[in-house]
Design a protein around this motif. Sequence first.
Motif, PDB file in Angstrom:
ATOM      1  N   LEU A   1       0.834  -1.206   0.000  1.00 38.85           N
ATOM      2  CA  LEU A   1       0.000   0.000   0.000  1.00 38.85           C
ATOM      3  C   LEU A   1       0.868   1.254   0.000  1.00 38.85           C
ATOM      4  CD1 LEU A   1      -2.674  -1.176   2.591  1.00 38.85           C
ATOM      5  CD2 LEU A   1      -3.044  -0.855   0.133  1.00 38.85           C
ATOM      6  N   ILE A   2       1.935   1.223   0.763  1.00 41.30           N
ATOM      7  CA  ILE A   2       2.843   2.377   0.820  1.00 41.30           C
ATOM      8  C   ILE A   2       3.531   2.583  -0.529  1.00 41.30           C
ATOM      9  CG2 ILE A   2       5.013   3.207   1.840  1.00 41.30           C
ATOM     10  CD1 ILE A   2       4.023   1.842   4.486  1.00 41.30           C
ATOM     11  N   ASP A   3       3.886   1.505  -1.207  1.00 40.40           N
ATOM     12  CA  ASP A   3       4.496   1.630  -2.530  1.00 40.40           C
ATOM     13  C   ASP A   3       3.543   2.327  -3.512  1.00 40.40           C
ATOM     14  OD1 ASP A   3       6.846   0.454  -1.738  1.00 40.40           O
ATOM     15  OD2 ASP A   3       6.334  -1.544  -2.485  1.00 40.40           O
ATOM     16  N   ILE A   4       2.256   2.047  -3.395  1.00 43.00           N
ATOM     17  CA  ILE A   4       1.265   2.728  -4.250  1.00 43.00           C
ATOM     18  C   ILE A   4       1.234   4.213  -3.932  1.00 43.00           C
ATOM     19  CG2 ILE A   4      -1.189   2.888  -4.813  1.00 43.00           C
ATOM     20  CD1 ILE A   4      -1.363  -0.134  -4.196  1.00 43.00           C
ATOM     21  N   VAL A   5       1.259   4.554  -2.648  1.00 44.30           N
ATOM     22  CA  VAL A   5       1.271   5.960  -2.229  1.00 44.30           C
ATOM     23  C   VAL A   5       2.496   6.673  -2.804  1.00 44.30           C
ATOM     24  CG1 VAL A   5       1.558   7.452  -0.215  1.00 44.30           C
ATOM     25  CG2 VAL A   5      -0.117   5.602  -0.156  1.00 44.30           C
ATOM     26  N   LYS A   6       3.637   6.009  -2.792  1.00 41.29           N
ATOM     27  CA  LYS A   6       4.859   6.622  -3.311  1.00 41.29           C
ATOM     28  C   LYS A   6       4.739   6.928  -4.802  1.00 41.29           C
ATOM     29  CE  LYS A   6       8.051   4.685   0.108  1.00 41.29           C
ATOM     30  NZ  LYS A   6       9.182   3.748   0.349  1.00 41.29           N
ATOM     31  N   GLN A   7       4.004   6.096  -5.543  1.00 34.23           N
ATOM     32  CA  GLN A   7       3.780   6.368  -6.960  1.00 34.23           C
ATOM     33  C   GLN A   7       3.058   7.706  -7.149  1.00 34.23           C
ATOM     34  OE1 GLN A   7       4.405   4.622  -9.937  1.00 34.23           O
ATOM     35  NE2 GLN A   7       5.829   3.361  -8.761  1.00 34.23           N
ATOM     36  N   ALA A   8       2.104   7.997  -6.257  1.00 38.03           N
ATOM     37  CA  ALA A   8       1.375   9.269  -6.361  1.00 38.03           C
ATOM     38  C   ALA A   8       2.310  10.446  -6.131  1.00 38.03           C
ATOM     39  CB  ALA A   8       0.228   9.293  -5.365  1.00 38.03           C
ATOM     40  N   ALA A   9       3.238  10.311  -5.188  1.00 40.28           N
ATOM     41  CA  ALA A   9       4.198  11.392  -4.928  1.00 40.28           C
ATOM     42  C   ALA A   9       5.106  11.610  -6.128  1.00 40.28           C
ATOM     43  CB  ALA A   9       5.013  11.074  -3.682  1.00 40.28           C
ATOM     44  N   GLU A  10       5.503  10.529  -6.786  1.00 39.03           N
ATOM     45  CA  GLU A  10       6.352  10.656  -7.967  1.00 39.03           C
ATOM     46  C   GLU A  10       5.635  11.387  -9.098  1.00 39.03           C
ATOM     47  OE1 GLU A  10       7.611   6.757  -9.016  1.00 39.03           O
ATOM     48  OE2 GLU A  10       8.776   6.455  -7.166  1.00 39.03           O
ATOM     49  N   ARG A  11       4.338  11.185  -9.203  1.00 38.94           N
ATOM     50  CA  ARG A  11       3.556  11.814 -10.272  1.00 38.94           C
ATOM     51  C   ARG A  11       2.996  13.166  -9.875  1.00 38.94           C
ATOM     52  NH1 ARG A  11       2.659   8.651 -14.494  1.00 38.94           N
ATOM     53  NH2 ARG A  11       3.182   6.445 -14.311  1.00 38.94           N
ATOM     54  N   GLY A  12       2.962  13.459  -8.571  1.00 37.18           N
ATOM     55  CA  GLY A  12       2.391  14.717  -8.101  1.00 37.18           C
ATOM     56  C   GLY A  12       0.880  14.744  -8.168  1.00 37.18           C
ATOM     57  N   THR A  13       0.252  13.567  -8.136  1.00 38.44           N
ATOM     58  CA  THR A  13      -1.205  13.496  -8.272  1.00 38.44           C
ATOM     59  C   THR A  13      -1.833  13.076  -6.937  1.00 38.44           C
ATOM     60  OG1 THR A  13      -1.105  11.219  -9.149  1.00 38.44           O
ATOM     61  CG2 THR A  13      -1.027  13.024 -10.740  1.00 38.44           C
ATOM     62  N   MET A  14      -2.786  12.180  -6.977  1.00 40.02           N
ATOM     63  CA  MET A  14      -3.422  11.720  -5.753  1.00 40.02           C
ATOM     64  C   MET A  14      -3.629  10.218  -5.821  1.00 40.02           C
ATOM     65  SD  MET A  14      -7.479  12.801  -6.108  1.00 40.02           S
ATOM     66  CE  MET A  14      -7.990  11.731  -4.747  1.00 40.02           C
ATOM     67  N   VAL A  15      -3.735   9.620  -4.646  1.00 35.27           N
ATOM     68  CA  VAL A  15      -4.057   8.199  -4.562  1.00 35.27           C
ATOM     69  C   VAL A  15      -5.411   8.079  -3.868  1.00 35.27           C
ATOM     70  CG1 VAL A  15      -2.740   7.893  -2.410  1.00 35.27           C
ATOM     71  CG2 VAL A  15      -3.309   5.908  -3.808  1.00 35.27           C
ATOM     72  N   ASN A  16      -6.247   7.218  -4.427  1.00 34.11           N
ATOM     73  CA  ASN A  16      -7.632   7.092  -3.988  1.00 34.11           C
ATOM     74  C   ASN A  16      -7.895   5.636  -3.602  1.00 34.11           C
ATOM     75  OD1 ASN A  16     -10.450   7.266  -3.708  1.00 34.11           O
ATOM     76  ND2 ASN A  16     -10.759   7.038  -5.910  1.00 34.11           N
ATOM     77  N   PHE A  17      -7.751   5.346  -2.301  1.00 38.55           N
ATOM     78  CA  PHE A  17      -8.046   4.012  -1.810  1.00 38.55           C
ATOM     79  C   PHE A  17      -9.513   3.937  -1.370  1.00 38.55           C
ATOM     80  CE2 PHE A  17      -3.389   3.840  -0.484  1.00 38.55           C
ATOM     81  CZ  PHE A  17      -3.032   2.936  -1.465  1.00 38.55           C
ATOM     82  N   THR A  18     -10.190   2.867  -1.746  1.00 40.36           N
ATOM     83  CA  THR A  18     -11.547   2.619  -1.276  1.00 40.36           C
ATOM     84  C   THR A  18     -11.561   1.232  -0.640  1.00 40.36           C
ATOM     85  OG1 THR A  18     -12.453   3.998  -3.048  1.00 40.36           O
ATOM     86  CG2 THR A  18     -13.989   2.556  -1.900  1.00 40.36           C
TER      87      THR A  18
END
Length: 267
Positions: A202-219
């Motif tokens: 889950l943290i690795d997914i969050v890091k992808q958002a930081a690299e792109r400067g976007t957002m991560v949306n977990f449901t």
Amino acid sequence: MKLHLAAALLGSLLCASGWAADAPFAWPNGARAAVSLAYDDSLDSQLDNAIPALNRHGLHGTFYLQLSNPAVDKRLAEWRAAAQKGHELGNHTLFHQCSHSKKDREWVQAHRDLDTTTVAQMKDQIELGNTMLYAIDGRRERTLTTPCGDLQAQDGNYLPAVQAQFLGIKAGNGPAVMPSMAALDTQAVPVAAPSGLTGRQLIDIVKQAAERGTMVNFTFHGIGGDYLTISKEAHEELVAYLAANRKTYWTDTFLSIMKHVRKVRAK
């Protein structure tokens, strides 16, 4: 087999074809990404495990209440207390209508089949859902998650009939990490519902958002219980990481994030 399935899900959450880089999005306080932690279906394990973890770490999440779920009636005071702590209570309809005709939907009950429910009926129950939520938390601004990501009612797509009532809507299925803030439709944000992943994944997914400067949306659904479950330990690891990295990740309710996106676009 479980590891293979988890890896496949992780890949689908991280990747989408045709992603293009945007200019950096202006998140509050210079954060590199926004994180929405949302929880569907008003489940007992969310009250037992998710909300206490969020409260311990000073983070806010969004809880999409299926208002016919007995856990709403039986634990109403706890949902009201969650709203008072700053968590968002979102609309997940009264009866959780999903399409029975889709693959692996044998569990959809006949009287809750979106295939035989009209647009007008969906509009009525969503509007009543907003009234019931107002009675719980006293708030008028609201976001919606469409059950199962399904939109096609008996006589057409029901989303246009209700969009005006919401500042943000999760609809359809897609990656957890938004590929582009410029292209993001706040009225049709894709839903990613991870289950069985570790805290590190889950943290690795969050890091992808930081690299792109976007957002991560977990449901999420179950947290240490119920179904489509993330373990209590994995959830705790994710929440602790976000709390320890507040300067990098702005973690807030889906409503707050959508309001901010709208504000930035208005400028």
